[in-house]
Design a protein around this motif. Structure first.
Motif, PDB file in Angstrom:
ATOM      1  N   GLY B 303       0.793  -1.225   0.000  1.00 23.78           N
ATOM      2  CA  GLY B 303       0.000   0.000   0.000  1.00 23.78           C
ATOM      3  C   GLY B 303       0.828   1.279   0.000  1.00 23.78           C
ATOM      4  O   GLY B 303       0.288   2.378  -0.136  1.00 23.78           O
ATOM      5  N   ARG B 304       2.133   1.154   0.155  1.00 28.83           N
ATOM      6  CA  ARG B 304       2.987   2.359   0.163  1.00 28.83           C
ATOM      7  C   ARG B 304       3.483   2.606  -1.257  1.00 28.83           C
ATOM      8  O   ARG B 304       4.455   1.997  -1.705  1.00 28.83           O
ATOM      9  N   ALA B 305       2.807   3.531  -1.932  1.00 28.03           N
ATOM     10  CA  ALA B 305       3.077   3.731  -3.356  1.00 28.03           C
ATOM     11  C   ALA B 305       4.562   4.000  -3.634  1.00 28.03           C
ATOM     12  O   ALA B 305       5.103   3.506  -4.613  1.00 28.03           O
ATOM     13  N   ASP B 306       5.222   4.749  -2.755  1.00 31.78           N
ATOM     14  CA  ASP B 306       6.631   5.093  -3.001  1.00 31.78           C
ATOM     15  C   ASP B 306       7.564   3.903  -2.799  1.00 31.78           C
ATOM     16  O   ASP B 306       8.709   3.942  -3.256  1.00 31.78           O
ATOM     17  N   PHE B 307       7.083   2.898  -2.092  1.00 29.48           N
ATOM     18  CA  PHE B 307       8.000   1.831  -1.669  1.00 29.48           C
ATOM     19  C   PHE B 307       7.606   0.437  -2.122  1.00 29.48           C
ATOM     20  O   PHE B 307       8.338  -0.513  -1.928  1.00 29.48           O
ATOM     21  N   ARG B 308       6.426   0.303  -2.729  1.00 27.96           N
ATOM     22  CA  ARG B 308       5.935  -1.054  -3.021  1.00 27.96           C
ATOM     23  C   ARG B 308       6.832  -1.814  -3.996  1.00 27.96           C
ATOM     24  O   ARG B 308       6.873  -3.035  -3.971  1.00 27.96           O
ATOM     25  N   ASP B 309       7.583  -1.094  -4.834  1.00 34.04           N
ATOM     26  CA  ASP B 309       8.461  -1.764  -5.791  1.00 34.04           C
ATOM     27  C   ASP B 309       9.497  -2.664  -5.105  1.00 34.04           C
ATOM     28  O   ASP B 309      10.035  -3.572  -5.737  1.00 34.04           O
ATOM     29  N   ALA B 310       9.777  -2.399  -3.841  1.00 33.23           N
ATOM     30  CA  ALA B 310      10.742  -3.243  -3.123  1.00 33.23           C
ATOM     31  C   ALA B 310      10.246  -4.687  -3.050  1.00 33.23           C
ATOM     32  O   ALA B 310      11.037  -5.616  -2.885  1.00 33.23           O
ATOM     33  N   ILE B 378      16.345   1.531  -5.862  1.00 32.31           N
ATOM     34  CA  ILE B 378      16.758   1.475  -4.452  1.00 32.31           C
ATOM     35  C   ILE B 378      17.269   2.831  -3.958  1.00 32.31           C
ATOM     36  O   ILE B 378      16.841   3.313  -2.913  1.00 32.31           O
ATOM     37  N   PRO B 379      18.167   3.514  -4.702  1.00 34.49           N
ATOM     38  CA  PRO B 379      18.635   4.810  -4.193  1.00 34.49           C
ATOM     39  C   PRO B 379      17.497   5.827  -4.045  1.00 34.49           C
ATOM     40  O   PRO B 379      17.477   6.599  -3.075  1.00 34.49           O
ATOM     41  N   GLY B 380      16.552   5.805  -4.973  1.00 30.46           N
ATOM     42  CA  GLY B 380      15.405   6.719  -4.864  1.00 30.46           C
ATOM     43  C   GLY B 380      14.593   6.447  -3.605  1.00 30.46           C
ATOM     44  O   GLY B 380      14.160   7.375  -2.914  1.00 30.46           O
ATOM     45  N   GLN B 381      14.419   5.164  -3.294  1.00 29.06           N
ATOM     46  CA  GLN B 381      13.659   4.814  -2.098  1.00 29.06           C
ATOM     47  C   GLN B 381      14.423   5.144  -0.820  1.00 29.06           C
ATOM     48  O   GLN B 381      13.841   5.565   0.175  1.00 29.06           O
ATOM     49  N   LEU B 382      15.743   4.952  -0.853  1.00 32.18           N
ATOM     50  CA  LEU B 382      16.554   5.319   0.314  1.00 32.18           C
ATOM     51  C   LEU B 382      16.376   6.802   0.614  1.00 32.18           C
ATOM     52  O   LEU B 382      16.190   7.217   1.764  1.00 32.18           O
ATOM     53  N   TYR B 383      16.419   7.602  -0.447  1.00 33.79           N
ATOM     54  CA  TYR B 383      16.267   9.054  -0.298  1.00 33.79           C
ATOM     55  C   TYR B 383      14.892   9.398   0.265  1.00 33.79           C
ATOM     56  O   TYR B 383      14.751  10.229   1.177  1.00 33.79           O
ATOM     57  N   ARG B 384      13.862   8.728  -0.258  1.00 33.62           N
ATOM     58  CA  ARG B 384      12.498   8.996   0.199  1.00 33.62           C
ATOM     59  C   ARG B 384      12.307   8.585   1.669  1.00 33.62           C
ATOM     60  O   ARG B 384      11.659   9.296   2.428  1.00 33.62           O
ATOM     61  N   TRP B 385      12.926   7.441   2.041  1.00 33.40           N
ATOM     62  CA  TRP B 385      12.832   7.023   3.448  1.00 33.40           C
ATOM     63  C   TRP B 385      13.511   8.060   4.351  1.00 33.40           C
ATOM     64  O   TRP B 385      13.038   8.355   5.449  1.00 33.40           O
ATOM     65  N   ARG B 386      14.621   8.637   3.894  1.00 34.56           N
ATOM     66  CA  ARG B 386      15.299   9.667   4.691  1.00 34.56           C
ATOM     67  C   ARG B 386      14.357  10.830   4.974  1.00 34.56           C
ATOM     68  O   ARG B 386      14.300  11.355   6.081  1.00 34.56           O
TER      69      ARG B 386
END
Lengths: 194, 475
Positions: B303-310, B378-386
């Motif tokens: 359900g987390r649109a920014d992170f579901r690709d993981a 992955i780098p995009g998601q790391l940045y978003r998690w930050r």
């Protein structure tokens, strides 16, 4: 609500908008060089390929495994074997199996993998518990890549099937490659060229 | 009314502190770094040998995107087909339910000895200690996993569990636990000893548990990949086979196996394919075959649109091998079952507070995204998690202050120019100990560059005026 329904409901609520299913192409395969590529791939994986004829295999095996006492064969027309796999009720009885000889269905040139369904094994365990493994494969059964291989086999036809690419191995100690982890210590592929 | 109890905070994983302990041994850090880089190089050679590599990555990513968008339907289809095949399908909302299901199956069969092949999911669920507490002997049979199990540790890598252990240490461990000669450190002889030791366990086990690499909705079967043959040796001898899988392991059809298998081993270890790629569709005669489908936070992550690709991840470990931080800090420093870049984008979804530091355990160099076989950003998601960690107020006070000040300065061009000028002067004049004082965390292991005489703007202005005089010559 059951866990099943709760999970499915949560997934349904959270799933993204529909994304179409892409077609899976077979990708281009070279017309020639299948055998060479297969031999090279087996070599990379630690296996040995011998191009030969069916009637020469028994002698080749005798020379390669002079000390093998317990030999099971599901290719009875080629190698007799010293025991009858069908007479074995409990796979634990295969603990002292020195060599298994069986037939492969399809060989994959790009990675050396050979498809073996349960029907060619007698016991599933035989392929993994044997100290050494020999596979007889028709050179006409070579395909270029895994897409092609999956197009030719039905993975659900048999209860179990496996792609075997080389002898059992590990590199879990300092990345040092060691052949013979838990399964067979060697793989010999007899490629029938006639 | 009872007085509220004082809050007891749970420990927060401090990656930087754990990494500092790891790098304190420089020789060992370099050895670890080199071991993993060697695997990365093997991956490169294997990938470059496949002309359609990029097309395969693209296709794999799209198949996973499609599957995730209809995951509930594929899960239901898998259940239906697997059940028709005689496989018993179970559903577990979380780790606790997974462990209970597994234990109930084992208890029903009176199992005392379980052999396990590699399953990161059961690590995630803490299955081993759970079963051991109930008197069941659990033996991990993958060589690397057996090494860390005997050492009383967890795996430090998802593909190479004992990548952090030296052969001399394994020799000492085996000497103590399985009776190899003292001082034996030859990988070949140690592996042979483990083969003999584990074969006895294979032959005496009452049940076997494996992970799942891919489950096929259309055919109701699943695929397990190993090099050692340990998964197969376990399950083909025992009367009970339990396969535990996360719900994201589903793929629609067998034709997709070709795509993922061509990518998996090449990305993981640089092999063309794992030695054994085993396809299970029906139980052996006289055997029970169980599949446990585990959610444990995955449906929420979907359900987390920014992170579901993981959730596309096929657990090859390529991002881990290439990561300059992982290579120099070791898997245990992450304090999560899955370490490295992929772990750092998965675990904050489980507990943002506990794993708040992990998205920062990266230089954002982007190498992880470049090697990912299913093209997870992955780098995009790391940045978003930050950003989320900071929005949730988990960033440290000094970091928040520095960022607030920096924000002010970057927003104001005159202030920026003034601060730059001041900085360049101060760095030249101030004594070393004033620059590298205790508060300068960044400077603890790094030197600042030589400050330039002028800023780029000053240099540009100077050269631009020269150019302005020659205006017209360019036309």
């Amino acid at each position: 609500m059951s866990s099943r329904d709760a999970i499915l409901q949560a997934v349904r609520q959270n799933r993204p908008d529909p994304v179409p299913r892409p077609p899976t192409p077979l990708f281009a395969s070279p017309d020639e060089g299948l055998t060479t590529a297969f031999v090279e791939a087996q070599k990379r994986a630690g296996g040995t390929v011998v191009s030969t004829t069916a009637d020469a295999i028994a002698t080749l095996l005798d020379a390669r495994f002079p000390d093998a006492r317990v030999i099971a064969s599901t290719a009875g027309d080629i190698v007799a074997g010293s025991m009858d796999l069908h007479a074995v009720a409990d796979p634990h009885e295969l603990a002292d199996l020195d060599l298994l000889v069986c037939r492969g269905v399809v060989g994959v040139a790009e990675n050396g993998a050979i498809w073996i369904p349960k029907a060619h094994l007698g016991h599933r365990a035989a392929l993994f518990i044997a100290q050494h493994l020999a596979i007889v494969l028709d050179a006409n059964a070579l395909v270029w890549n895994l897409h092609d291989a999956y197009a030719r086999i039905d993975v659900a036809e048999d209860s179990f099937g496996v792609f075997v690419a080389g002898p059992s191995k590990t590199a879990d100690i300092e990345q040092s490659l060691v052949i013979g982890a838990h399964g067979p210590r060697s793989l010999t592929v007899f490629l029938l060229t006639e | 009314m009872s007085t509220p109890l004082p809050e007891i905070p749970l420990p927060v994983i401090d990656h930087a502190a754990a990494a500092a302990r790891f790098v304190a041994d420089e020789a060992r850090t370099n050895w670890h770094d080199a071991s993993l880089w060697q695997v990365r190089q093997k991956r490169d050679r294997a990938a470059q040998a496949v002309p359609e590599w990029e097309a395969l990555r693209d296709l794999a990513s799209k198949i996973k995107a499609h599957t995730l968008s209809r995951l509930d339907e594929y899960l239901a289809q898998f259940e239906e087909q697997a059940t028709a095949n005689g496989i018993q399908v179970h559903w577990a909302k979380d780790a606790a339910e997974h462990n209970q299901i597994v234990h109930a199956i084992l208890a029903r069969h009176g199992v005392q000895r379980l052999v396990k092949s590699k399953s990161m999911l059961t690590e995630e669920c803490g299955l081993n200690p759970y079963l051991e507490a109930q008197g069941i002997e659990v033996v991990d049979t993958d060589l690397g996993e057996r090494i860390v199990q005997l050492a009383g540790e967890g795996p430090s890598h998802i593909v190479m569990p004992a990548i952090h252990v030296k052969k001399e240490e394994i020799g000492a461990l085996f000497h103590e636990k399985i009776g190899t000669p003292a001082g034996e450190a030859d990988p070949g002889r140690l592996t042979e000893a483990a083969r003999q030791h584990l074969r006895a366990h294979f032959l005496s086990a009452d049940a076997a548990l494996t992970g799942v690499n891919f489950a096929i909705a259309e055919t109701g079967g699943f695929v397990v990949c190993t090099n050692e043959g340990n998964a197969d040796l376990g399950v083909h001898l025992t009367p009970v086979h339990i396969a535990s899988m996360g719900i994201e392991k589903i793929i629609p059809a067998a034709e997709h196996l070709g795509v993922f298998l061509r990518l998996l081993a090449r990305s993981a270890t640089g092999q063309d394919l794992t030695v054994y790629t085993s396809h299970f569709h029906r139980p052996r005669q006289g055997q029970e075959l169980h599949v446990v489908l585990v959610d444990n936070g995955r449906s929420a992550h979907l359900g987390r649109a920014d992170f579901r690709d993981a959730l596309k991840c096929i657990r090859c470990g390529a991002c881990i091998n290439t990561c300059p931080i992982y290579r120099r800090s070791g898997g245990h420093s992450y304090g999560s079952t899955v370490p490295g870049p992929i772990g750092s984008i998965l675990t904050p979804g489980i507990d943002l507070k506990k794993y708040q530091h992990l998205p920062f355990a990266s230089t954002l160099c982007g190498s992880c995204g470049d090697v990912c076989p299913v093209k997870i950003d992955i780098p995009g998601q790391l940045y978003r998690w930050r950003q989320l960690v900071t929005e949730e107020g988990h960033a440290g006070r000094s970091k928040r202050r520095v960022m607030a000040v920096a924000g002010q300065i970057f927003r104001n061009p005159r202030l920026f120019r003034w601060a730059g000028k001041l900085g360049r002067r101060l760095l030249r004049w101030l004594p070393q100990r004033a620059v590298y004082h205790q508060r300068n965390v960044w400077g603890r292991a790094r030197d600042l560059p030589e400050p330039p005489r002028q800023s780029f703007l000053e240099w540009y202005a100077a050269h631009r005026s020269d150019n302005a005089n020659k205006k017209g010559h360019d036309q």
